[in-house]
Design an enzyme around this catalytic site. Structure first.
Site, PDB file in Angstrom:
ATOM      1  N   ASP A 258      30.285  43.612  35.191  1.00  0.00           N
ATOM      2  CA  ASP A 258      30.206  43.592  36.647  1.00  0.00           C
ATOM      3  C   ASP A 258      29.209  42.542  37.136  1.00  0.00           C
ATOM      4  O   ASP A 258      28.091  42.442  36.627  1.00  0.00           O
ATOM      5  CB  ASP A 258      29.782  44.986  37.135  1.00  0.00           C
ATOM      6  CG  ASP A 258      29.700  45.079  38.643  1.00  0.00           C
ATOM      7  OD1 ASP A 258      30.734  44.925  39.306  1.00  0.00           O
ATOM      8  OD2 ASP A 258      28.576  45.293  39.160  1.00  0.00           O
ATOM      9  N   GLU A 295      32.665  39.194  35.842  1.00  0.00           N
ATOM     10  CA  GLU A 295      32.985  39.056  37.265  1.00  0.00           C
ATOM     11  C   GLU A 295      31.917  38.155  37.879  1.00  0.00           C
ATOM     12  O   GLU A 295      30.726  38.468  37.816  1.00  0.00           O
ATOM     13  CB  GLU A 295      32.975  40.414  37.966  1.00  0.00           C
ATOM     14  CG  GLU A 295      33.287  40.298  39.457  1.00  0.00           C
ATOM     15  CD  GLU A 295      32.753  41.448  40.285  1.00  0.00           C
ATOM     16  OE1 GLU A 295      33.233  41.621  41.423  1.00  0.00           O
ATOM     17  OE2 GLU A 295      31.853  42.177  39.818  1.00  0.00           O
TER      18      GLU A 295
END
Length: 606
Positions: A258, A295
């Site tokens: 993330d 990401e």
């Protein structure tokens, strides 16, 4: 890496290890009755081996005789984020995936899902019951949103505070291992979303153990995790151990990392590069591919470039700009970051160059932004028309099915699944799910609940519409609103599912779709029409013509071999307005495309 942390059970005893460099006394209290003193080494690790400990025993860590807290490296929190930790046997006796050889990233067709809302039961067991459905769709990889223990039972997972503990309400450690094993038995790879850029606000006791956070940098979630300040060796080791646990002990095939741009590390060797090195070593030992997908919103290939180019060596990364360019054209939305998109040349560039803003001026950011990705093959990038962020971070959590026509839905699916990138679907999109995916939590601190409510209203204010009330994140109804309907019987839903199956079938079966080097893929822009040519070195050719306009359009074929029609989204069998007259073999001549449609041609039949 530094010393292993956590509770390791073996043969009726358990080794406990915790890093707490500034504490003067650390004890383990087992089942609220038995106290065991830990010994400190010169690096601040406290350790002891305790006999007569069994799986299922509960324990807490007593710090300086003053407070008791859960183990920061706990692998089970059956009493929630504020309760005692639990000893478990990390060995799983039911593995049957010895023959599993894994998947490389360029082979993946990813399906992102949230455990709690994917099925009515909201558990790993519920996912197992749907694996045959995913296989019939054509999926070969699932990616689940974070499952590290979070407060309560309702959360996206990004508020996790025990990175090593699997959410108890989902099925815990053994439930996740059982799911992974079933996936591998069916030929499905398994990716897990992990969060190494911040920790959740409730139940986060790390600072009471040591300097896990630093004031040097700030993030949208508060203090940054300490990856490069004093004592950072031990924090880096903590998260490296976590990553390797998932890949080794849980047999996972990869991690989705993330918001890697929020991992603040300006040391000589970035944490991500150290992680990639450790995973490479594990990959050699396991002899199967392991995948790290970051990401990032920086449009910087540094994250996926090799070390000799100054890169961090991740396998791949998400590409939000492909989504933004596609979404802005499909919906005509121009709010927020969509203001940087909305013209056909943006979408054409997203197909051809990957990054739209690759060193050019971004009006929304008011600065020059990004760099080129043209030296990186297409298969290092994951694209999507929907994902948890792009749906859930809308005020109402409305999906694309609620924003565009049925024809545009099919066209958007084709843009993703026929692209040379790695495609990712978000749960339910394959049958045009109409229920939203909204933001939900189940915190127990009233002040935190109110802060989340206020933050939700203000953070995404640019999406707000007059007359609509922001859904209450704390409400159980918001969670229930987001659980998939599994409405596969309605004609439009059933046909959309078959349309996705057809697209995935083309992707898997056509030889040209397996080549992801940039020299083998061309894109032509003609007004609202994007023409994609994909080929391999044996002469197999696939042409996808995507009309994003609201008017019928024409395209003149020239100097092409004999072509066969593989798919026309406007055909009546796909509930479209009907195909335009054309011969089956289309080597030369004029093609007519309906508005918001895709036509797929090939020089071979499938």
């Amino acid at each position: 890496m530094e010393k292993l942390v956590g509770a390791y059970y073996q043969a009726n005893s358990c080794n406990f290890s915790v890093w707490a460099p500034h504490r003067n006394q650390v004890n383990i209290i087992i089942n609220k009755a038995r106290k065991i003193a830990l010994a400190k080494d010169n690096k601040g690790y406290w350790e002891a081996n305790a006999p007569d400990v069994s799986p299922g025993d509960l324990y807490a860590i007593e710090l300086d005789g003053e407070i008791t807290r859960p183990d920061p490296a706990s692998i089970s929190q059956p009493k929630g984020v504020h309760g005692q930790s639990q000893v478990l046997d990390r060995q799983y006796s039911h593995w049957t995936d010895d023959e599993w050889n894994g998947l490389s990233m360029n082979e993946m067709i990813i399906y992102e899902l949230h455990v709690g809302t994917f099925t009515d039961v909201g558990t790993f067991e519920g996912i197992i019951d749907k694996l045959d459905y995913l296989l019939s769709l054509g999926i070969n990889t699932i990616e689940i949103m974070p499952v590290s223990q979070f407060p309560g039972t309702r959360n996206w997972g990004y508020d996790g505070v025990f990175p090593f503990a699997v959410q108890d309400s989902y099925g815990g450690m053994d439930g996740l291992k059982k799911l992974v094993n079933h996936c591998h038995q069916k030929g499905i790879a398994f990716l897990l979303d992990v969060v190494y850029n911040h920790m959740g606000p409730e139940g986060n006791y790390l600072s009471e153990y040591g300097p896990y956070f630093t004031d040097k940098y700030s993030t949208p979630w508060g203090k940054a995790i300490n990856f490069d300040d004093a004592y950072s060796d031990h924090i880096r080791s903590f998260f490296l151990q976590n990553a390797l646990m998932w890949l080794d002990n849980f047999h996972l095939d990869g991690l989705r990392l993330d918001a890697v741009h929020a991992i603040k590390d300006f040391g000589a060797k970035h944490f991500l590069q150290e992680l990639a090195d450790e995973v490479e070593a594990l990959e050699r030992r396991l002899q199967r591919p392991l995948t790290l997908i970051g990401e990032s919103d920086l449009n910087d290939p540094r994250y996926i470039n090799p070390s000799d180019k100054g890169g961090y060596k991740l396998t791949g990364q998400w590409i939000d700009e492909f989504h933004h360019a596609l979404h802005a054209i499909a919906t005509t939305e121009r709010d927020g970051y969509y203001s940087d998109f909305g013209e056909m040349h943006h979408l054409h560039k997203a197909f051809e160059k990957t990054f739209v803003y690759d060193g050019i001026y971004s009006p929304h950011r008011k600065k020059t932004f990004g760099s080129s990705a043209e030296e990186n093959p297409f298969h290092q990038f994951v694209v999507f028309s929907q994902n948890h962020d792009q749906i859930g971070n809308r005020m109402m959590g409305d999906r694309l099915s609620q924003l565009v026509s049925y024809e545009t839905l099919k066209l958007s699916a084709a843009a993703v699944l026929l692209s040379p990138y790695v495609p990712m679907l978000y749960m339910g999109e394959e049958y045009a799910e109409e229920k939203p995916f909204q933001y939900f939590v189940s915190h127990t601190d009233p002040e935190l609940v109110e802060a989340v409510r206020k933050g939700r209203k203000s953070e995404f204010a640019y999406f707000q519409k007059e007359g609509l009330e922001t859904p209450d994140p704390q409400s159980e109804q918001t969670f229930k609103n987001s659980t998939l309907s599994w409405n596969l019987e309605g004609e439009k839903h059933k046909m959309m599912l078959q349309f996705y199956q057809k697209l995935i079938g083309i992707r898997k079966q056509h030889p040209a779709m397996h080549v992801t080097e940039r020299d083998f893929c061309d894109f032509i822009l003609q007004d609202k029409l994007i023409i994609m040519h994909r080929r391999d070195d044996e002469g197999h050719l696939l042409i996808a013509l995507m009309n994003f306009g609201s008017q019928e359009t024409k395209y003149q074929l020239k100097n092409q071999p004999e072509l066969y029609k593989l798919l026309d989204s406007s055909a009546s069998k796909w509930l479209g307005p009907g195909e335009k007259p054309s011969s089956k073999k289309e080597g030369e001549g004029q093609l007519i495309l309906n508005p918001n449609s895709v036509l797929v041609l090939s020089n071979i039949t499938l």
